[in-house]
Design an enzyme around this catalytic site. Structure first.
Site, mmCIF file in Angstrom:
data_model
loop_
_atom_site.group_PDB
_atom_site.id
_atom_site.type_symbol
_atom_site.label_atom_id
_atom_site.label_comp_id
_atom_site.label_asym_id
_atom_site.label_seq_id
_atom_site.Cartn_x
_atom_site.Cartn_y
_atom_site.Cartn_z
ATOM 1 N N CYS A 78 0.821 -1.216 0.000
ATOM 2 C CA CYS A 78 0.000 0.000 0.000
ATOM 3 C C CYS A 78 0.860 1.274 0.000
ATOM 4 C CB CYS A 78 -0.951 -0.040 1.186
ATOM 5 S SG CYS A 78 -2.389 0.991 0.982
ATOM 6 N N HIS A 80 -3.774 -5.986 1.705
ATOM 7 C CA HIS A 80 -3.685 -6.153 3.152
ATOM 8 C C HIS A 80 -4.371 -7.470 3.475
ATOM 9 C CE1 HIS A 80 -2.439 -2.036 4.065
ATOM 10 N NE2 HIS A 80 -3.295 -1.620 3.159
#
Ligand SMILES: [Zn+2]
Lengths: 452, 243
Positions: free
Chosen positions: B94, B193
Site C-alpha cells: 500500500c 492487506h
C-alpha cells in the site's frame, strides 16, 4: 393535533417491526426521516438543557448508559439511543419511540451516543450542552478511512458548537486531548493518575507532538496510547485533568477508586470490571458533576449500575458458567483478554468474527491484537472460532502459537455454542463476538429461553 | 541458517494489521528451524542495508508517508537503491508500495517524491478503492491465487513493469487495467492487506526462499502443513468470486 406526521409513520413502522420480531433499532427512524428530513431537529428543539452527546471509538455505549441512568436518578425523563444504533436513523428511532402519537416528545433530557463520522450532522440537529469524547482508536477502518481523518472530522464538528457549550475530553489519550487546543467551547479534561499496571498492547498508536512534530514519550502507559505523555523537544504535555481517578483497585467483582474534582475527593464503587471501565465511570461521573447533579445521586446510581447486554454479561450454557463480551477492535479485544487472564482460571473461548458492513469489512485488525502475550500467560484449553470469518480467526490463532488441534471451526453461531459447551468441563467459557456476531449469539440464547 | 528481517518504519508505517506479515514470516521460519531476527529500521537507522535479508514496508497515513518520503530522499534512499540493485528482497504494501514508485500526486496537486526503484506513479482519486480482492499470480514459476483486502484512493500506473498479478475480483493498481502490484528484481509491491502473507503462504515462502538464496546460494524450504491457510483462502475465494 398531529404535529409531525412523520413521527406517526415511524411509530407505525416501529409497531410492525415488533410484530415481525425484529429489533427495529433503525428502520422506523429511516422511514420517518424520509418523510421528514428535519425530524430530529424539530423533536429535539422541544428539550431545553441536559443534552449530552458521547462520541469516540471505545466506551461510548457504557458511558452513555451510565450518564442516562444518572440523569434518570436525578428525576429526568431521558431519551437515549440505548440499542447502540448510533447513526442518524438510530437517533430518529429513539426519538420516535419516546414521542406520543401527537408528535410530542415526552422527555426532558437527551443522551446520544454518536458515531464519529456523523458528528457534524448530529451536532447541528441536537445542539448539545455537553459533548463527551472517550478516545480514538482504529476501528472499522474501511468505513472511516484513517484515524487522523476521524479526529479531524470530530474537531470540525466541535467547532460548530456555541461558545457556552462544554466539551469533556480524555486527557490521557493524545488524539482526544489535542482537540482541546483548537476549539472555542469550555474544555474540561479527565484522566487517571495512578501507578496501576498497564496493558501490554500491540495497538499502540504513536502520536506526534502537534506543536513541533517530535514523537511523544511516555512516563506511564495505561492501555493503547493512553497514559502520561510529553514532548521531549518542546515540553508540550498531557493537559492537567480537572477530574482525576486515583487509588484504583480492580478485581473480577468490580472497581473502586477515588475521584478528585477541585478540592473534593469522592469514593467510587462499581460492579463493572476492567481498567477501561475506570475511564467509562470517570467520564460519566464527570459529566454528572458538570450537569450539577448531586454527588450522592451519582454515586448511588453508579454503584447499582450493571453491564448491558453483551458487555461483560454473565450467563450459562448448559449449566456451564459463561461470560459474553463484545469485541470490535484491537484495543477492545486486548483489554478483554487482559481481564480474562487476570481471573487466573482455565478458559475455553468462542471467538466469533463477522465481516458485515456494521463490523467493518476488513478483518486485518485481528493481527493487531496481542494474542501471543495472552496465550503465553493464560491456560486456554479449547477455542471455537465462528462467524463469516471463522477461518481467518483460526489462522490468526495458529500464528499466535495455539495448537491447531484444539481449534474448532464453524461458521454457525448456534453450532459454535453447542460445540464449546460440549468441550467444556470445569473451564470458564468466554464468548467474544464482534458487532453483528453478538446478534447471532443473542439470538441463540433467546431461542433457548423460549424453549424453557 | 538465519534470516534477518528489516521492518521499515514500524512506528510510522503500520496500518491495518501489517504486523501480521512479520508474524507470518517469523513463524514460517521458526517452524522450519530457521533462525530469525527482526530489526526495526526507523528514522535513526544508520547502517546501509547490507545487514538485512528481507525488507518490509507497510502503509501509513498521509502525514506519516510525508515523513518517510523525506527520510528516504535525504538519508536512506541511496543505500537502499544499491541494496535493491544487488538483489535485496523487499515486500512493500500500500503506502510503502507507493513510496517505492516515482511519485505520488495528491488530488490537490501536491507531489510526494518516491524512491523511484519502481517505474510506477500514483495519482490521488476521489474514489476509495476498498474491499476484498482476489488476484491470480505467477511468481517464481508458481501459478496461484491470492486473497486480500485493499483500501487505497491512490491509483497506481506501471510503466513497462511486470505486475504482481491479474485482478479477478477488486480494483488492484488502479481499477482500470486489471493489474495488481508490481515486481522488479526481488521487490514486490502490492495493495493487498489482510494481512497478505498468512493467508497466502505460497507468497510468504517465495519471499523467504528468495532472501535466503541471495545469502546462502541454493536453499530448499521444508514443506509445511498449510491446510488451514488454504482452507481459509478457498473459503474466501468461494465467497467472493461469483461464477
Ligand atoms: Zn513538541
Amino acid at each position: 393535533m398531529v404535529k409531525f406526521l412523520s413521527v406517526n409513520i415511524g411509530k407505525l413502522v416501529n409497531l410492525s417491526c415488533k410484530i415481525a420480531g425484529k429489533g427495529g433499532t433503525s428502520l422506523p427512524g429511516k422511514i420517518a426521516l424520509s418523510a421528514d428530513p428535519n425530524l430530529i431537529k424539530k423533536l429535539i428543539s422541544l428539550i431545553k438543557g441536559n443534552k449530552v452527546m458521547i462520541t469516540g471509538t471505545n466506551g461510548k455505549t457504557t458511558t452513555s448508559g451510565l450518564i442516562a441512568s444518572i440523569l434518570s436518578a436525578n428525576g429526568k425523563k431521558v431519551v437515549y439511543n440505548k440499542e447502540g444504533a448510533n447513526m442518524k436513523t438510530g437517533l430518529a428511532t429513539a426519538l420516535i419511540k419516546s414521542s406520543n402519537f401527537f408528535g410530542n416528545l415526552q422527555k426532558d433530557a437527551v443522551v446520544f451516543e454518536v458515531d464519529e463520522a456523523t458528528m457534524l450532522i448530529i451536532i447541528e440537529e441536537v445542539q448539545p450542552n455537553i459533548v463527551v469524547i472517550t478516545n480514538f482508536f482504529r476501528d472499522q477502518l474501511d468505513r472511516f478511512g484513517e484515524l487522523d481523518m476521524t479526529v479531524e472530522k470530530v474537531k470540525k464538528a466541535l467547532l460548530t458548537l456555541p461558545q457556552d457549550s462544554i466539551v469533556l475530553l480524555n486527557a490521557d489519550e493524545p488524539f482526544t486531548a489535542s482537540i482541546g487546543d483548537e476549539i472555542k467551547s469550555k474544555v474540561f479534561y479527565y484522566g487517571i493518575e495512578d501507578n496501576i499496571e498497564g496493558i501490554n498492547s500491540f495497538s499502540f498508536e504513536q502520536k506526534y507532538c502537534p506543536v513541533c512534530g517530535h514523537r511523544y514519550e511516555y512516563k506511564r502507559v495505561y492501555y493503547g496510547q493512553l497514559g502520561d505523555y510529553y514532548c521531549p523537544n518542546c515540553g508540550k504535555k498531557r493537559p492537567n485533568p480537572h477530574f482525576k481517578a486515583t487509588n484504583i483497585f480492580l478485581n473480577e467483582e468490580g472497581i473502586n477508586f477515588d475521584l478528585h474534582y477541585k478540592d473534593k475527593v469522592f469514593t467510587i464503587k462499581s460492579k463493572l470490571i476492567g481498567l477501561y471501565n475506570v475511564y467509562n465511570l470517570l467520564t460519566a461521573i464527570s459529566t454528572g458533576i458538570l450537569l450539577n447533579i448531586e454527588f450522592n445521586t451519582i454515586s448511588k446510581t453508579v454503584e447499582n449500575y450493571l453491564p448491558i447486554e453483551g458487555r461483560l454479561q454473565k450467563t450459562k450454557i448448559k449449566n456451564k458458567k459463561a461470560i459474553i463480551n463484545l469485541i470490535k477492535n484491537p484495543i477492545g479485544f486486548e483489554s478483554t483478554l487482559n481481564m480474562l487472564s487476570q481471573f487466573n482460571k482455565p478458559l475455553n473461548l468462542l471467538i466469533s468474527i463477522n465481516d458485515n458492513y456494521a463490523d467493518g469489512r476488513d478483518v486485518s485488525w485481528l493481527w493487531d491484537v496481542n494474542l501471543e502475550s495472552f496465550l503465553s500467560k493464560t491456560k486456554v484449553n479449547y477455542i471455537v472460532t465462528s462467524g463469516l470469518r471463522a477461518e481467518d480467526m483460526a489462522v490468526r490463532l495458529k500464528y499466535a502459537g495455539f495448537d491447531i488441534k484444539k481449534i474448532k471451526i464453524t461458521n454457525s453461531a448456534e453450532k459454535a455454542i453447542d460445540m464449546i459447551a460440549e468441550l467444556t468441563k470445569e473451564e470458564l467459557i468466554a464468548i467474544l463476538p464482534n458487532y453483528t456476531s453478538l446478534y447471532d449469539i443473542n439470538k441463540y440464547f433467546k431461542i433457548q429461553e423460549a424453549k424453557k | 541458517m538465519k534470516l534477518v528481517i528489516g521492518h521499515m518504519y514500524p512506528d510510522l508505517l503500520n496500518l491495518y494489521g501489517d504486523i501480521g506479515n512479520i508474524v507470518a514470516l517469523k513463524k514460517r521460519c521458526e517452524w522450519r528451524k530457521i533462525e530469525v531476527e527482526v530489526k526495526q529500521i526507523s528514522l535513526d537507522y544508520k547502517e546501509n542495508f547490507t545487514d538485512i535479508d528481507l525488507l518490509f514496508l507497510g502503509g501509513g497515513s498521509d502525514r506519516e508517508q510525508k515523513i518517510v518520503s523525506d527520510d528516504l530522499k535525504n538519508k536512506k534512499g541511496k543505500n537502499l537503491k544499491t541494496a535493491i540493485k544487488d538483489g535485496l528482497t523487499v515486500l512493500a504494501i500500500c503506502g510503502g508500495y507507493q513510496l517505492l514508485g516515482e511519485y505520488y500526486q495528491t488530488l490537490a496537486g501536491s507531489k510526494l517524491e518516491g524512491l523511484g526503484v519502481l517505474k510506477a506513479w500514483t495519482i490521488g482519486s476521489n474514489r476509495r478503492m476498498i474491499g476484498n480482492i482476489v488476484i491470480e499470480t505467477n511468481v517464481a514459476g508458481k501459478n496461484f491465487k491470492m486473497v486480500g483486502f485493499e483500501n487505497h484512493s491512490g491509483k497506481t500506473f506501471l510503466v513497462k513493469m511486470e505486475p504482481l498479478g491479474k485482478v479477478i475480483i477488486g480494483n488492484g493498481n488502479n481499477g482500470e487495467d486489471k493489474t495488481e502490484g508490481c515486481i522488479y528484481k526481488n521487490v514486490y509491491g502490492t495493495y493487498l492487506h489482510g494481512p497478505v502473507l498468512p493467508k497466502n503462504p505460497e507468497f510468504a515462502d517465495i519471499l523467504i526462499e528468495t532472501a535466503l538464496k541471495r545469502k546462502y546460494g541454493k536453499v530448499e524450504l521444508t514443506p509445511l502443513d498449510d491446510s488451514l491457510e488454504q482452507q481459509t483462502k478457498q473459503s474466501l475465494i468461494k465467497r467472493f468470486v461469483k461464477k
